[in-house]
Scaffold this motif. Structure first.
Motif, PDB file in Angstrom:
ATOM      1  N   GLU A 580       5.434   7.827  -1.989  1.00  0.00           N
ATOM      2  CA  GLU A 580       5.120   6.515  -1.413  1.00  0.00           C
ATOM      3  C   GLU A 580       3.935   6.613  -0.449  1.00  0.00           C
ATOM      4  OE1 GLU A 580       8.609   5.058   0.402  1.00  0.00           O
ATOM      5  OE2 GLU A 580       9.767   4.881  -1.466  1.00  0.00           O
ATOM      6  N   VAL A 581       3.991   7.606   0.411  1.00  0.00           N
ATOM      7  CA  VAL A 581       2.921   7.754   1.403  1.00  0.00           C
ATOM      8  C   VAL A 581       1.591   8.039   0.714  1.00  0.00           C
ATOM      9  CG1 VAL A 581       2.075   9.188   3.300  1.00  0.00           C
ATOM     10  CG2 VAL A 581       4.469   8.477   3.237  1.00  0.00           C
ATOM     11  N   LYS A 582       1.590   8.893  -0.284  1.00  0.00           N
ATOM     12  CA  LYS A 582       0.355   9.229  -0.974  1.00  0.00           C
ATOM     13  C   LYS A 582      -0.224   8.018  -1.689  1.00  0.00           C
ATOM     14  CE  LYS A 582      -1.633  12.642  -4.087  1.00  0.00           C
ATOM     15  NZ  LYS A 582      -1.357  13.818  -4.958  1.00  0.00           N
ATOM     16  N   GLU A 583       0.655   7.198  -2.276  1.00  0.00           N
ATOM     17  CA  GLU A 583       0.179   6.005  -2.960  1.00  0.00           C
ATOM     18  C   GLU A 583      -0.435   5.016  -1.986  1.00  0.00           C
ATOM     19  OE1 GLU A 583       1.898   2.518  -5.977  1.00  0.00           O
ATOM     20  OE2 GLU A 583       3.203   4.118  -5.230  1.00  0.00           O
ATOM     21  N   GLU A 584       0.192   4.859  -0.813  1.00  0.00           N
ATOM     22  CA  GLU A 584      -0.347   3.943   0.185  1.00  0.00           C
ATOM     23  C   GLU A 584      -1.671   4.438   0.746  1.00  0.00           C
ATOM     24  OE1 GLU A 584       2.529   3.306   3.157  1.00  0.00           O
ATOM     25  OE2 GLU A 584       3.994   2.334   1.837  1.00  0.00           O
ATOM     26  N   LEU A 585      -1.733   5.733   1.042  1.00  0.00           N
ATOM     27  CA  LEU A 585      -2.956   6.267   1.630  1.00  0.00           C
ATOM     28  C   LEU A 585      -4.100   6.310   0.638  1.00  0.00           C
ATOM     29  CD1 LEU A 585      -1.558   9.203   3.794  1.00  0.00           C
ATOM     30  CD2 LEU A 585      -2.266   6.945   4.552  1.00  0.00           C
ATOM     31  N   SER A 586      -3.782   6.420  -0.653  1.00  0.00           N
ATOM     32  CA  SER A 586      -4.851   6.471  -1.650  1.00  0.00           C
ATOM     33  C   SER A 586      -5.612   5.156  -1.742  1.00  0.00           C
ATOM     34  CB  SER A 586      -4.267   6.828  -3.014  1.00  0.00           C
ATOM     35  OG  SER A 586      -3.346   5.830  -3.433  1.00  0.00           O
ATOM     36  N   SER A 587      -4.947   4.056  -1.367  1.00  0.00           N
ATOM     37  CA  SER A 587      -5.596   2.748  -1.419  1.00  0.00           C
ATOM     38  C   SER A 587      -6.314   2.397  -0.130  1.00  0.00           C
ATOM     39  CB  SER A 587      -4.554   1.656  -1.709  1.00  0.00           C
ATOM     40  OG  SER A 587      -3.557   1.625  -0.700  1.00  0.00           O
ATOM     41  N   LYS A 588      -6.282   3.287   0.842  1.00  0.00           N
ATOM     42  CA  LYS A 588      -6.928   3.028   2.119  1.00  0.00           C
ATOM     43  C   LYS A 588      -8.079   3.997   2.305  1.00  0.00           C
ATOM     44  CE  LYS A 588      -2.708   1.462   4.461  1.00  0.00           C
ATOM     45  NZ  LYS A 588      -1.800   1.711   5.599  1.00  0.00           N
ATOM     46  N   ASP A 589      -9.094   3.528   3.015  1.00  0.00           N
ATOM     47  CA  ASP A 589     -10.198   4.397   3.378  1.00  0.00           C
ATOM     48  C   ASP A 589      -9.838   5.146   4.646  1.00  0.00           C
ATOM     49  OD1 ASP A 589     -11.651   3.466   1.251  1.00  0.00           O
ATOM     50  OD2 ASP A 589     -12.590   1.849   2.429  1.00  0.00           O
TER      51      ASP A 589
END
Length: 798
Positions: A580-589
């Motif tokens: 979950e964390v990786k998916e969220e962070l991947s969409s953020k700069d």
């Protein structure tokens, strides 16, 4: 049109209010005049461009004169302001952090502050590493190993070693054999005398300090209760060790410290954590001699008079050595415990420490690091106090702030102990040199020096972990902390269930195998044994021998439920949260990029060199007229057309007009051309070093066009915050113009409809006049007038 003018002005100033007279339009009530003229700022001779990079990778131009500037305060006001804020600015400059400065709306400032904090902290980290590793050495291990091999593995004539001691007879056999041989070295390997008098040098290099000491602790007789059925056969009962049951009466020969009880305070002893229990520093002690012969007589007397008996629960050998080659002390304690069950359990404790600190050049370098470390601690104390004053109780909500406090507290304790240790060692060594026949009690100092080293190791560990505080801005670095933080509640909740099962198996193993298997002999050992089973380190045969039925059942069910089920549940929770964390962070700069700082510095240097090169090119163009003499007037007009300022042109001309006649002759022109050529070649070389392909990259930026630098000579660059504010104002202005345009089109449509209706009415009136009578004409005109009234009202309204 008034609304339109006000609306346009409001977007130029950025101060807007809603005016009901303009039907929802935005106007600036405080700014009614036209904007001030834009002052000319030249960047040709003294370019000062500021090339700001935004977080999205774009770059923007800032013209200082493009917008109204704040009034410059007078010198008196400025001096008063400096007096009031001088201290605050100094504090902010030295101790400015992300917690003491407002960086919430300025990512670039946050980035620069974080980078500065990181650089300062890296210097502190290097200092503490030098400090910690400088106090230890690889020689420590070999010194400890040499002493261990000598005193643990040396065997007596009947083959008794220290680690094989199992009875009181073995104890005396070891003491009178290997111990004496190891303590007193008076001859070389060829039986030649060492010529050291009564001083012993173990392994020829390690001086025995003072004299060794023997000490024992006894338990009172009848300290336990014998069952009535055995009272006639058993005359005495000695319980397991308990400090309250220590024997404090004299026994045996009575005359001497070996037969008289002494408290811990009297002999300045220290407690010892043995294999069975913790023993006090009191008891019966005997200091041995400085020579082998003297010590042998003392041991024989103690053995013949039964110094050890049924009440003895522990016996100690304490002595210390010093190696001048490596400046190390080795404090040795040999312990033999005599449990209430009978027999003997040997153990030992060897501490190799550096108590004398400052001898060599390297030691004094470490002293400098220690002083530097103290300055850093003072710096961080002030920093944490400032942050605590600003954030109050919310300061403790961050785990990094708590870690800062822990590091500072451990450092303060380390500094205080270092001072205490230095003073204490000097006193002890001075006393020992005055009276060499005394027992050299380094046990206390070696214990606290070891704790000091352990504390420094923990502090260094925390110091390295704290690096994550400054690099966790990156989404890759943030994954670990975010994952653990998000799944903490789930892990804690599931850990409660896990340890219920885990401790249940620990108690089961203790009760089933505790009487036969050493790794299950205590409940604490059961816990660590089960952790070792999880890691694959176990002795299944010992469990099977202890209980052939319940042993395999215990092992199989434990491995299945704890290892295959419960332990993997932890991994499942962490993996799910990590996804979950990786998916969220991947969409953020990334919020911060250290690369932006270096990129901006690179761009500033590049643009300065480029503008200087263009300045030289312009002057060279002015010199290409081919005339033998160039007047200042012609020179000025040529450069003015290229956008140069008057004072810059005057400086360039007067620099080479040596005779001051306002005319450049042939020689003066040649000197100017030569100097301009040299400068241009030097700038070209610098630009090549910065990167030949960077100009192509610069041309791809939509907000920075190299070819427009001359036209934008009056502009420099704005920071991200100001640029975003300007963009917002332009968007609002564009939206207002679009609204006005829409309404204007609507009005034009209505006016067109009005015109068509009027034409139709006029046409109908003309046809009515031609075909009807006079009365009909009047009626028709009257009807036409009536139908025309609403249109006029509507037109007035519009």
């Amino acid at each position: 049109m008034k609304c339109l003018s006000n609306r346009a002005e409001s977007h130029l100033t950025g101060q807007v209010e809603q005016d009901p007279m303009c039907d929802g339009a935005w106007v600036n009530q405080g700014y009614c005049s036209s904007p001030p003229p834009i002052p000319r700022v030249s960047t040709i001779y003294d370019p000062q461009p500021v090339f700001q990079g935004s977080m999205d990778g774009t770059y923007k131009l800032d013209a200082p004169g493009m917008f109204p500037e704040e009034p410059v305060p007078s010198s008196s006001d400025q001096s008063l302001k400096n007096k009031k804020r001088g201290c605050c600015s100094c504090i902010k400059g030295l101790w400015g952090t992300t917690l003491t400065e407002n960086t919430s709306d300025n990512k670039e400032k946050l980035l620069r502050t974080t980078l500065r904090e990181l650089l300062v902290y890296l210097v502190f980290l290097v200092d503490i590493c030098l400090l910690t590793y400088g106090m230890t050495s690889s020689s420590t291990y070999y010194y400890t190993k040499a002493m261990t091999d000598l005193f643990m593995n040396s065997a007596s004539e009947n083959g008794v070693k220290f680690q094989t001691i199992g009875t009181m007879a073995d104890f005396w056999s070891y003491a009178q054999g290997p111990l004496l041989d190891s303590l007193y070295w008076t001859k070389w390997y060829n039986n030649q005398s060492l010529d050291t008098g009564d001083q012993s040098f173990i392994y020829y290099e390690n001086m025995l300090l003072g004299v060794p000491r023997m000490r024992q602790i006894k338990i009172k007789n009848n300290s336990c209760k014998v069952h009535a059925d055995f009272q006639d056969e058993i005359s005495g009962c000695f319980d397991v060790y308990n400090e309250k049951k220590e024997e404090d009466l004299s026994f045996g020969l009575i005359n001497g410290s070996a037969w008289t009880y002494h408290t811990e305070k009297e002999i300045k002893g220290s407690s010892h954590w043995g294999l069975l229990t913790t023993y006090s520093g009191a008891g019966f002690y005997q200091d041995l001699g400085r020579t082998r012969e003297e010590t042998a007589l003392i041991l024989t007397e103690l053995m013949d008079n039964l110094w050890l008996d049924r009440g003895t629960r522990v016996a100690f050998f304490d002595f210390s050595t010093y190696n001048a080659n490596i400046n190390m002390f080795c404090v040795i304690r040999l312990v033999v415990e005599f449990p209430a069950t009978g027999g003997a359990i040997p153990s030992y404790q060897i501490r190799t420490v550096r108590l004398i600190r400052y001898i060599t050049t390297w030691d004094y370098f470490i002293l400098g690091c220690e002083l530097f470390f103290c300055l850093f601690i003072i710096y961080y104390i002030i920093e944490e106090i400032l942050e605590l004053r600003i954030h109050k109780c919310s300061y403790f909500k961050s785990i990094w702030n708590i870690l800062d406090i822990v590091v500072i507290m451990l450092a303060i304790v380390a500094i205080v102990f270092n001072i205490f240790r230095t003073i204490k060692v000097d006193k002890l060594l001075g006393k020992l040199l005055e009276q060499p026949d005394l027992y050299a009690d380094f046990e206390f100092l070696s214990f606290w020096q070891t704790q000091y080293n352990n504390m420094n190791a923990v502090n260094l560990f925390f110091a390295w972990i704290k690096v994550f505080k400054y690099i966790s801005f990156n989404k890759t670095m943030m994954q670990l902390s975010s994952t653990l933080g998000r799944c903490a509640k789930d892990i804690i909740g599931f850990a409660f269930m896990f340890f219920i099962v885990f401790f249940a198996y620990a108690q089961l193993g203790y009760l089933l195998f505790g009487t036969e298997v050493e790794s299950f002999s205590t409940f604490v050992k059961c816990i660590f044994t089960q952790f070792r089973i999880i890691l694959g380190d176990f002795d299944y045969d010992a469990i099977d021998r202890a209980n052939r039925v319940l042993g395999p059942i215990y092992f199989i069910t434990y491995v299945f439920f704890v290892f295959f089920v419960l332990l993997n549940m932890f991994l499942a929770i962490i993996n799910d949260t990590y996804s979950e964390v990786k998916e969220e962070l991947s969409s953020k700069d990334d919020e911060l990029q250290f690369a932006d700082i270096f990129k901006q510095s690179y761009m500033k240097t590049f643009m300065k060199l480029k503008l200087k090169k263009e300045k030289i090119s312009d002057v060279q163009k002015a010199l290409q007229s081919g005339s033998e003499e160039i007047e200042f007037k012609d020179f000025r007009e040529t450069l003015k057309e290229l956008g140069h300022a008057d004072h810059e042109i005057s400086e360039a001309f007067s620099k080479f007009d040596s005779d001051g006649n306002q005319v450049l002759d042939q020689d003066e022109q040649e000197r100017m051309k030569m100097e301009l050529k040299e400068k241009r070649d030097a700038l070209s070389a610098e630009l090549d070093n910065l990167g030949a392909n960077y100009e192509n990259e610069l041309s791809d930026k939509p907000t920075v066009i190299a070819s427009e630098q001359k036209g934008l000579s009056s502009q420099t660059f704005v920071d991200q915050e100001q640029f975003q504010r300007l963009v917002t104002q332009v968007l609002r202005l564009e939206s207002s113009f679009m609204t006005i345009n829409t309404r204007m089109e609507l009005i034009m449509e209505k006016m067109g409809s009005q015109e068509k209706a009027t034409i139709n009415a006029a046409t109908g009136m003309q046809s009515g006049v031609e075909t009807a009578s006079d009365g009909c004409v009047l009626v028709h005109l009257d009807q036409t007038a009536k139908t025309d009234v609403p249109s006029k009202r509507s037109n007035r309204h519009m």
